[in-house]
Design an enzyme around this catalytic site. Structure first.
Site, short mmCIF file in Angstrom:
data_model
loop_
_atom_site.label_atom_id
_atom_site.label_comp_id
_atom_site.label_asym_id
_atom_site.label_seq_id
_atom_site.Cartn_x
_atom_site.Cartn_y
_atom_site.Cartn_z
N SER A 111 7.39 8.18 -10.44
CA SER A 111 8.47 9.57 -10.23
C SER A 111 9.76 8.77 -9.03
O SER A 111 11.05 9.97 -9.25
CB SER A 111 7.83 10.34 -9.32
N ASP A 148 -2.79 4.45 -9.45
CA ASP A 148 -1.94 3.60 -10.75
C ASP A 148 -2.55 2.48 -11.23
O ASP A 148 -1.42 1.51 -11.96
CB ASP A 148 -0.75 3.17 -9.35
N ARG A 162 -0.14 13.07 1.69
CA ARG A 162 1.38 13.70 1.71
C ARG A 162 1.94 15.50 1.72
O ARG A 162 2.45 15.54 1.44
CB ARG A 162 1.94 12.61 0.70
N ASN A 167 8.11 5.79 0.21
CA ASN A 167 7.73 6.61 1.50
C ASN A 167 7.15 7.42 1.70
O ASN A 167 6.25 7.59 2.88
CB ASN A 167 9.07 6.51 2.41
#
Length: 491
Positions: free
Chosen positions: A61, A148, A183, A248
């Site tokens: 993404s 992933d 996140r 990040n």
């Protein structure tokens, strides 16, 4: 041709010829069926060299949105850092050298896999070996992936890390990314990972034994409970710490917990001084040295639209908000002139297969409102195909596609009514392949093509291309000349 325009990014919905375990194929999707019959469409590359990643590397993404917004191929951090390490440039990297020189002990933390989305194990190993050359004691804090890459692949990567371990390099802690890389402000997860860094949550097992013990409890890599190993006594004042992830968004919270003086998200053991460095810039408010500063990206889609004094709105739910703002704007945090941003809260569930529709309805309502206001450019991300696809739940992923399809139907109908142009594509695939060749759940992105549909005055056909062709295509729909730095449009 000039029209107000929608750029719709259906995250994680890709093209795949085979129908087996293809959630997109098996979903009831009348809006997509209508678009296939009535709109020009083509296939778009989203992976590998086409988006500045290594050959064959699956897209993601961050990379996808950066490429869409820039309108050109950018060397992504993975490639840039790998080239630097291959060329032995770390020994001359000022941020790295200054950080490790301040302490005899260096803590390295990051995602332990070769998924290439957030990190790469080769970077992890290279930094550890370079620290050892400087006669440092190196503590490795391993974050297991399983998202992933395959859900139970941690032992394979662990062996690679163990191959470099010796009296100077030791594995100190382990944590699933669910905890250490949150996140969404779920600091109760971060707290567990933080405590292991402090030397709490000891296990008498070896790293490989501990991973296997988690598997025995049906806990896969992503969800491995944080723990620390024998001979590790926790992080101490005046030691050095480097977080090796180059992406990040999932690194900010744990670094904030370690380094911020004003921190109230949980009660923590704080440090008087910890010498922190990060692989790339994680947040503009962070004062820490950066090993690989971002390269400036000029004349992005949002910037060009702003230069023409037109209005724009960027809309997404929490999970993808950074992608339609920070990433699509070329790593720029501050909105451009006349740029509006709309954040819709993602549902508070443990995993999104429990609510596959996520907050797509709220996102759609925001889009419809901006269309009725006459906003010149609306950029929107639907997260469902990716976030539900990551769970490996096939039936839930079908429902996710169906939820997106229903929302697209409302948007397409109003677009025709209000004479909006539309370009619809995806940043990468995911839910179109839910099992691997061994019939195991497949939770990662796919390395393939995605669809691109265009609704626009006079547009009768579009070429195959890649994500770097999207920005100039959107500008052409809007009647704006693309800057010379952008690649050619699709029509």
């Amino acid at each position: 041709m000039a029209q107000k325009t929608l750029l719709i990014i259906t995250d994680g919905i890709g093209y795949r010829k085979d129908s087996d375990h293809n959630a997109f194929f098996h979903a009831k999707k009348p809006t997509y069926d209508l678009m296939f019959k009535t709109l020009p469409y083509s296939l778009i590359d989203t992976h590998g060299l086409s988006v500045g990643l290594p050959k064959g590397q699956m897209g993601n993404s961050e990379v996808g949105h950066m490429c869409i917004g820039a309108g050109r191929v950018l060397y992504q951090d993975l490639v840039r850092i790998s080239l630097s390490l291959q060329n032995d440039e770390l020994k001359n990297n000022p941020a790295f050298l200054n950080t490790i020189q301040k302490s005899h002990v260096v803590h390295l933390m990051g995602l332990m896999s070769d998924g290439g989305v957030h990190s790469h194990i080769e970077h992890f190993i290279a930094l550890a070996l370079e620290c050892e050359k400087s006669h440092k004691k190196v503590c490795l804090h391993l974050i297991t992936d399983g998202r992933d890459v395959a859900p139970k692949s941690a032992l394979t990567y662990l062996k690679q890390m163990q191959n470099i371990c010796n009296e100077n390099i030791q594995i100190a802690t382990i944590s699933g990314r669910f905890y250490a890389m949150d996140r969404d402000n779920r600091f109760e997860r971060i707290e567990l990972a933080y405590n292991s860094l402090m030397g709490l949550n000891h296990t008498p097992l070896s790293p490989s034994e501990y991973i296997q013990s988690q598997y025995d409890k049906n806990i896969t890599d992503e969800f491995i409970i944080p723990a620390c190993f024998k001979n590790y006594c926790g992080m101490q004042d005046d030691e050095s710490f480097i977080f090796i992830n180059f992406r990040n968004d999932r690194a900010r919270e744990i670094v904030s917990a370690l380094g911020q003086k004003e921190f109230n998200s949980f009660k923590r053991q704080a440090f008087k001084k910890l010498h922190i460095a990060t692989m790339t810039p994680y947040d503009n408010s962070f004062p820490y040295p950066v090993l690989f500063p971002k390269e400036s990206v000029q004349n992005t889609l949002a910037e060009v639209v702003s230069q023409h004094n037109l209005t724009q709105s960027h809309i997404a739910e929490t999970e993808k908000y950074a992608h339609v703002t920070f990433f699509i704007n070329g790593g720029v945090e501050t909105p451009f002139k006349n740029e509006n941003r709309v954040l819709i809260q993602s549902p508070k569930v443990t995993t999104y297969d429990l609510k596959p529709e996520m907050s797509a309805k709220g996102v759609t309502l925001a889009v419809l409102e901006q269309m009725r206001l006459g906003t010149d450019l609306i950029i929107v991300n639907f997260a469902n195909g990716d976030m539900v696809g990551h769970t490996g739940n096939f039936e839930a992923s079908i429902k996710a596609v169906e939820a997106v399809d229903a929302c697209l139907g409302e948007i397409l109908s109003l677009a025709k009514e209000l004479d909006y142009a539309m370009l619809l594509t995806s940043d990468h695939g995911n839910c179109e392949r839910m099992k691997d060749e061994n019939q195991n759940p497949l939770t990662n992105h796919t390395a393939g093509s995605v669809y691109c549909f265009v609704l626009g005055n006079g547009v009768k056909s579009i070429k195959n291309g890649a994500l770097n062709n999207i920005a100039s295509s959107v500008l052409k729909l809007m009647g704006i000349k693309a800057p010379a730095t952008m690649d050619e449009p699709l029509f």
